[in-house]
Design a protein around this motif. Structure first.
Motif, PDB file in Angstrom:
ATOM      1  N   ALA A  83       0.832  -1.199   0.000  1.00  0.00           N
ATOM      2  CA  ALA A  83       0.000   0.000   0.000  1.00  0.00           C
ATOM      3  C   ALA A  83       0.867   1.249   0.000  1.00  0.00           C
ATOM      4  O   ALA A  83       1.835   1.349   0.752  1.00  0.00           O
ATOM      5  N   LEU A  84       0.521   2.200  -0.849  1.00  0.00           N
ATOM      6  CA  LEU A  84       1.254   3.458  -0.948  1.00  0.00           C
ATOM      7  C   LEU A  84       0.617   4.487  -0.015  1.00  0.00           C
ATOM      8  O   LEU A  84      -0.526   4.898  -0.228  1.00  0.00           O
ATOM      9  N   PRO A  85       1.344   4.916   1.022  1.00  0.00           N
ATOM     10  CA  PRO A  85       0.774   5.947   1.905  1.00  0.00           C
ATOM     11  C   PRO A  85       0.426   7.206   1.112  1.00  0.00           C
ATOM     12  O   PRO A  85       1.192   7.654   0.259  1.00  0.00           O
ATOM     13  N   ILE A  86      -0.719   7.771   1.409  1.00  0.00           N
ATOM     14  CA  ILE A  86      -1.202   8.940   0.673  1.00  0.00           C
ATOM     15  C   ILE A  86      -0.201  10.080   0.756  1.00  0.00           C
ATOM     16  O   ILE A  86       0.077  10.771  -0.227  1.00  0.00           O
TER      17      ILE A  86
ATOM     18  N   THR B 299      -5.652  -4.559 -10.388  1.00  0.00           N
ATOM     19  CA  THR B 299      -6.283  -3.251 -10.518  1.00  0.00           C
ATOM     20  C   THR B 299      -5.217  -2.181 -10.724  1.00  0.00           C
ATOM     21  O   THR B 299      -4.046  -2.383 -10.388  1.00  0.00           O
ATOM     22  N   CYS B 300      -5.655  -1.034 -11.240  1.00  0.00           N
ATOM     23  CA  CYS B 300      -4.742   0.092 -11.412  1.00  0.00           C
ATOM     24  C   CYS B 300      -5.554   1.378 -11.467  1.00  0.00           C
ATOM     25  O   CYS B 300      -6.677   1.387 -11.983  1.00  0.00           O
ATOM     26  N   ASN B 301      -4.983   2.428 -10.937  1.00  0.00           N
ATOM     27  CA  ASN B 301      -5.620   3.727 -11.045  1.00  0.00           C
ATOM     28  C   ASN B 301      -5.445   4.290 -12.444  1.00  0.00           C
ATOM     29  O   ASN B 301      -4.431   4.039 -13.104  1.00  0.00           O
TER      30      ASN B 301
ATOM     31  N   ILE C 240      -6.729   1.775  -4.849  1.00  0.00           N
ATOM     32  CA  ILE C 240      -5.879   0.954  -5.714  1.00  0.00           C
ATOM     33  C   ILE C 240      -6.434   0.929  -7.136  1.00  0.00           C
ATOM     34  O   ILE C 240      -5.938   0.215  -7.995  1.00  0.00           O
ATOM     35  N   GLY C 241      -7.483   1.726  -7.383  1.00  0.00           N
ATOM     36  CA  GLY C 241      -8.010   1.858  -8.727  1.00  0.00           C
ATOM     37  C   GLY C 241      -9.134   0.897  -9.046  1.00  0.00           C
ATOM     38  O   GLY C 241      -9.828   0.385  -8.157  1.00  0.00           O
TER      39      GLY C 241
ATOM     40  N   ILE D 183      -8.095  -0.705  -0.316  1.00  0.00           N
ATOM     41  CA  ILE D 183      -7.613  -1.772   0.559  1.00  0.00           C
ATOM     42  C   ILE D 183      -7.801  -1.360   2.019  1.00  0.00           C
ATOM     43  O   ILE D 183      -7.459  -0.245   2.407  1.00  0.00           O
ATOM     44  N   GLU D 184      -8.339  -2.257   2.798  1.00  0.00           N
ATOM     45  CA  GLU D 184      -8.438  -2.039   4.237  1.00  0.00           C
ATOM     46  C   GLU D 184      -7.310  -2.771   4.956  1.00  0.00           C
ATOM     47  O   GLU D 184      -6.673  -2.218   5.835  1.00  0.00           O
ATOM     48  N   ASP D 185      -7.065  -4.015   4.567  1.00  0.00           N
ATOM     49  CA  ASP D 185      -5.957  -4.769   5.147  1.00  0.00           C
ATOM     50  C   ASP D 185      -5.946  -6.195   4.647  1.00  0.00           C
ATOM     51  O   ASP D 185      -6.814  -6.599   3.865  1.00  0.00           O
ATOM     52  N   ARG D 186      -4.954  -6.954   5.111  1.00  0.00           N
ATOM     53  CA  ARG D 186      -4.933  -8.394   4.853  1.00  0.00           C
ATOM     54  C   ARG D 186      -5.680  -9.093   5.975  1.00  0.00           C
ATOM     55  O   ARG D 186      -5.602  -8.685   7.132  1.00  0.00           O
TER      56      ARG D 186
END
Length: 577
Positions: free
Chosen positions: A349-352, A380-382, A393-394, A465-468
């Protein structure tokens, strides 16, 4: 030989909601026909159309597409004369280098299956994977750190033989001479190896005369790559990726970036090719566009910035820690990143905050995607030029359906806006786990691949994404998602990196613990950090402990790794009081 397949939603009565179809980026068609072909056709097409253009730039030495194509043909012949045929498993124990590209495609042309190995693995880890994958032949370099491991595998009897290529031969002449003079201790001596009879020098393999025999490939069913992954259980398993799986995923990713021009781009290859993200989005995507692939065998931040200045890449695929490292380099503003058209981010995950600051400093969009080894890997992709939704995550790639399933019952979809497990259907989804039919069945729900990742979808079809599932912290009976806590920590101006795990807690059963690395020259206390978090997360999400460290553990591709931290905390919990 190739065919075209048209994308379509899954054929079942309970078709998932697909709101993204009404919000797809302009110029991108979810229903686009996707070509299916042997994976090596990517290289063959580039050689035929752009043979005179540079394919690889490795520490100053370049190879054209025609030159690399000839090496692939010669290596294919040599491998076939060694007995590599349809289904033979050939391992690559290699850092990023032209050698990796040559043997990746040569193995496929010979009909074999590539097994990717992490060069940093221990002999014990390599041995387990060699045995599990039925790897018969290993390709490596004469770097001592690699050759020693291959010799140990052969001596132990789990590996039959290996091809050893020369590292100095990959370098410009002057650098090769200096390497042999001043860094000779880093080289092994395969000619004097105790297992010499089991080693074939690359020069010997390339000396074969004649033409390789063409091998009929069934792209849908023939396995191109065995990609080892922990999946959702943590147990290493070989994801069987067919020629079509990877070939199609390259097209899907390419479709999200229609401004990529064949024969024009320069791709910065710092992520390791043996990792599936780099395999598809760096190496194969680069070759599909006949790009110049600027290869770093080992990441060094200062050297990477110098190389960007010198070679002017247009595309930079990376992971969050790479962009974070570049952003926090004290002299980042002294370097020219204006050649970059866009950056692709995956792997974690990319931090905002990292995304926004990197874009502000460089003027280059960072496009976040999502995937996993079992999906070749991108799901997925943005959109590059479309709306930007913080933390998303798009949307699913062309021909890909993402269905969010109930965490207690994965046969049931969750209502729009609610959290559910990401389940994926699409032409890039693996054929299964090698020799593990039960694990394969457990990973599927109908025709959907279960990912173990928790997300929600908004009304426009963007996923967040919320988490694994396995990272979920149950604290006082409430669900706590580490990513939410990490995002809040990243908002503190002194934080460079942060990761959160669950630890045992007498009162709460389990509680979050945060590990933080501060930016160079900056400081913060636990009290200050807790005060910062108090306005951002709930009390139940508040870390019971915050530990500052000079470095945080990372995986080979630079993702922050929780495994080592969890092991440390488990050891502390077991220690007598």
């Amino acid at each position: 030989m190739s065919t075209m397949v048209r994308t379509r939603p899954p054929a079942n009565a309970s078709q998932p909601a697909m709101p993204w179809l009404d919000h797809y980026p302009r110029g991108v068609d979810w229903h686009m026909p996707l070509k299916v072909a042997p994976l090596y056709q990517l290289l063959d097409d580039a050689v035929a159309r752009f043979g005179g253009l540079t394919c690889t730039n490795f520490l100053g030495r370049t190879l054209t597409y025609a030159e690399l194509g000839r090496q692939v043909e010669q290596a294919t012949l040599g491998l076939q004369q060694l007995g590599v045929k349809k289904g033979t498993k050939v391992g690559l124990l290699l850092p990023n280098s032209p050698t990796f590209i040559v043997y990746f495609f040569a193995v496929l042309k010979a009909g074999g299956t590539v097994v990717n190995f992490n060069p940093l693995y221990t002999v014990a880890e390599l041995s387990q994977q060699v045995k599990d994958s039925d790897t018969e032949l290993m390709v490596t370099l004469d770097l001592k750190v690699l050759l020693d491991k291959v010799e140990a595998l052969i001596t132990a009897g789990c590996l039959q033989r290996a091809v050893v290529a020369s590292f100095p031969a990959l370098l410009p002449l002057a650098k090769a001479t200096l390497f042999r003079l001043f860094r000779a201790r880093e080289l092994g001596n395969p000619a004097a190896s105790p297992v010499r009879e089991k080693l074939l020098l690359e020069a010997e393999l390339m000396a074969a005369s004649g033409q390789p025999d063409p091998v009929a490939i069934d792209p849908i069913n023939d396995i191109a790559v065995l990609q080892y992954t922990g999946g959702t259980t943590g147990t290493p398993k070989g994801a069987m990726l067919s020629h079509a799986n990877v070939y199609v995923n390259v097209q899907q990713v390419s479709a999200t970036a229609p401004e990529l021009e064949d024969g024009v781009e320069r791709v910065f290859a710092v992520l390791p090719f043996f990792h599936v993200f780099a395999l598809t989005v760096v190496m194969n995507l680069g070759i599909a566009h006949a790009a110049e692939i600027i290869i770093m065998p080992r990441f060094n931040l200062d050297e990477a910035l110098k190389l960007i200045d010198k070679t002017r890449p247009t595309v930079l695929p990376g992971v969050p820690t790479l962009f974070n490292a570049l952003l926090n380099h004290p002299k980042i503003t002294n370097h020219d990143l204006s050649s970059l058209k866009f950056c692709l981010c995956g792997g974690a995950a990319l931090p905002i905050e990292v995304k926004q600051r990197f874009e502000k400093v460089t003027g280059c969009n960072v496009v976040e995607g999502y995937g996993l080894s079992e999906a070749s890997p991108v799901v997925t992709c943005n959109p590059i030029d479309g709306p930007v939704k913080a933390g998303s995550i798009g949307m699913p790639l062309a021909g890909t359906v993402v269905s969010l399933r109930d965490l207690a019952d994965p046969t049931q979809e969750v209502p729009l806006g609610e959290k559910g497990e990401i389940c994926v259907s699409g032409p890039q989804v693996m054929r299964g786990y090698y020799k593990r039919p039960k694990e394969t069945a457990d990973q599927m729900v109908g025709e959907f691949l279960r990912t173990g990742d928790v997300a929600r979808m908004d009304a426009d079809g963007f996923f967040f994404i919320e988490d694994r599932i396995k990272d979920l912290i149950i604290s006082s009976g409430f669900n706590v998602y580490p990513r939410r806590v990490e995002e809040a920590i990243y908002e503190h101006p002194a934080v460079a990196e942060a990761t959160v795990i669950g630890i045992r807690d007498k009162k709460r059963g389990e509680a979050p613990k945060a590990f933080v690395r501060l930016k160079e020259g900056m400081s913060a206390t636990v009290e200050e950090m807790l005060e910062h978090l108090a306005a951002r997360i709930s009390k139940i999400e508040m870390p019971s402990q915050i530990e500052f460290r000079d470095e945080l553990p990372k995986t080979m591709i630079g993702k922050l790794s929780k495994k080592e931290l969890k092991a440390e905390e488990d050891e502390k919990a077991r220690a007598p009081a």
